[in-house]
Design a protein around this motif. Structure first.
Motif, mmCIF file in Angstrom:
data_model
loop_
_atom_site.group_PDB
_atom_site.id
_atom_site.type_symbol
_atom_site.label_atom_id
_atom_site.label_comp_id
_atom_site.label_asym_id
_atom_site.label_seq_id
_atom_site.Cartn_x
_atom_site.Cartn_y
_atom_site.Cartn_z
ATOM 1 N N ALA A 11 142.723 52.068 107.126
ATOM 2 C CA ALA A 11 142.476 52.857 105.873
ATOM 3 C C ALA A 11 141.182 52.368 105.401
ATOM 4 O O ALA A 11 140.628 53.737 104.927
ATOM 5 N N ASP A 12 140.730 51.422 105.378
ATOM 6 C CA ASP A 12 139.151 51.405 105.126
ATOM 7 C C ASP A 12 138.122 52.334 105.650
ATOM 8 O O ASP A 12 137.374 52.878 105.310
ATOM 9 N N GLY A 66 138.697 56.229 104.792
ATOM 10 C CA GLY A 66 138.476 56.213 103.619
ATOM 11 C C GLY A 66 136.765 56.278 103.481
ATOM 12 O O GLY A 66 135.968 57.102 103.122
ATOM 13 N N GLU A 67 135.879 55.379 104.492
ATOM 14 C CA GLU A 67 134.722 55.438 104.507
ATOM 15 C C GLU A 67 134.115 56.657 105.250
ATOM 16 O O GLU A 67 133.072 57.060 104.634
ATOM 17 N N PHE A 68 134.942 56.991 106.028
ATOM 18 C CA PHE A 68 134.385 58.323 106.935
ATOM 19 C C PHE A 68 134.775 59.577 106.121
ATOM 20 O O PHE A 68 134.709 60.762 106.634
ATOM 21 N N GLY A 69 135.655 59.640 105.356
ATOM 22 C CA GLY A 69 136.462 60.612 104.665
ATOM 23 C C GLY A 69 137.083 61.436 105.537
ATOM 24 O O GLY A 69 137.163 62.793 105.569
ATOM 25 N N VAL A 70 137.934 60.715 106.544
ATOM 26 C CA VAL A 70 138.873 61.524 107.254
ATOM 27 C C VAL A 70 140.297 61.092 107.245
ATOM 28 O O VAL A 70 140.498 59.827 106.448
ATOM 29 N N SER A 71 141.230 61.651 107.893
ATOM 30 C CA SER A 71 142.472 60.889 107.790
ATOM 31 C C SER A 71 142.836 59.866 108.920
ATOM 32 O O SER A 71 142.204 59.963 109.803
#
Length: 321
Positions: free
Chosen positions: A230-231, A234-239
């Motif tokens: 999940a981190d 979120g860091e990469f802006g993808v699912s």
């Protein structure tokens, strides 16, 4: 087998590697990094011949994940040397129906699930452009015309065998140039087939490989911390699904397996340096805080206990690793 008929000579360098540690110096010189997938059955070999305007490197590879920074100002062609070749290049599954070409520079990612035999022809910048490389700085897969591929493959084998048994011929520029010209003409025939027309698969592969590269950078920057999907997403802006799909497509394994494999190899590298390190400190430095689970995972990959690796590193001294 391809290497059985070859013997080293003044014109042919023939090198066998008993394990991955013996193979590492070759990679360090070529700006490549392999993560073997089958340590127990490791076997690799290289045969190298130089011609006036190119260098031929025939390789028996091993099951691995390979990242390389290719710098080929004169161009490079990689041909399958057997019909059972299987490799994933930037998310695209390739077999012996394809060959690969590059002129310029490219960051390359390959996954080989098995031993393969291939030949690299690396051209000097001084060799005249024959119109093979339609775009610089882009490693491309091309569909291979079967008769042209077989002809080029046979010429390569003939050159290697000649270098093995008649090395004096390569001291004569005229003979070496003649052998090279035959190879260049064979490659001319091979390049007459249009490159892959379906670029959508290539575009998707490029996106996947960039995500994997970002994962590599993130793991390297957060060595002691646990890595959560999940981190990362979120860091990469993808699912998470996109992230896992990219790793599965490019590396053939789950995101968790991939991260753990990279961390295990980083730990092994530290253990092989020996010194005053302990198994616990080396493991924790890579985020392994449950030493029982770490030892089990380590033994499953390397078929030895981490303490055995550390002992070998200490015996070898400070130059190990």
């Amino acid at each position: 087998m391809l290497f059985d008929a070859l013997a080293p000579s003044s014109a042919l360098r023939l090198i066998g590697f008993a394990d991955v540690d013996a193979f590492r110096p070759i990679e360090s010189m070529e700006d490549a990094r392999s993560i073997p997938l089958d340590v127990r059955n490791f076997a690799a070999a290289r045969a190298v011949v130089s011609l006036p305007g190119c260098r031929i490197v025939m390789m028996r590879s091993f099951a691995r994940i390979l990242d390389g920074a290719y710098r080929m100002p004169g161009g490079m062609v990689i041909l399958p040397m057997t019909d059972d070749l299987q490799v994933n290049s930037k998310g695209m599954d390739l077999d012996a129906r394809f060959f690969i070409a590059l002129r310029g520079s490219d960051e390359c990612h390959f996954v080989e699930r098995r031993t393969n035999h291939h030949a690299m022809i690396i051209f000097s910048p001084g060799l005249s452009d024959r119109g093979w490389f339609d775009q610089a700085d882009d490693l491309r897969a091309h569909g291979a015309n079967r008769p042209a591929l077989l002809h080029a493959r046979q010429l390569l084998l003939d050159i290697l065998r000649t270098a093995s048994v008649q090395p004096a011929l390569f001291e004569t520029t005229e003979v070496a140039a003649h052998l090279q010209e035959g190879l260049l003409l064979a490659l001319d025939d091979l390049f007459r087939i249009d490159p892959l027309s379906d670029r959508s698969a290539s575009v998707q592969g490029e996106r996947s490989i960039k995500l994997v590269q970002r994962i590599d950078d993130y793991v390297a920057a957060h060595q002691t911390a646990p890595i959560y999907t999940a981190d990362l997403a979120g860091e990469f802006g993808v699912s998470i699904r996109t992230l896992g799909g990219a790793v599965s497509k490019v590396c053939g394994m789950s995101l968790h397996q991939y991260i753990r494999l990279k961390k295990l190899w980083a730990t092994r590298s530290r253990l092989l340096k020996g010194g005053g390190a302990t198994v616990a400190t080396c493991a924790r430095a890579q985020g392994f805080h449950h030493l029982g689970e770490f030892s089990a995972a380590y033994r499953a990959i390397f078929h030895e206990a981490p303490s055995d690796t550390l002992a070998r590193g200490r015996q070898a001294g400070p130059t190990a690793g």
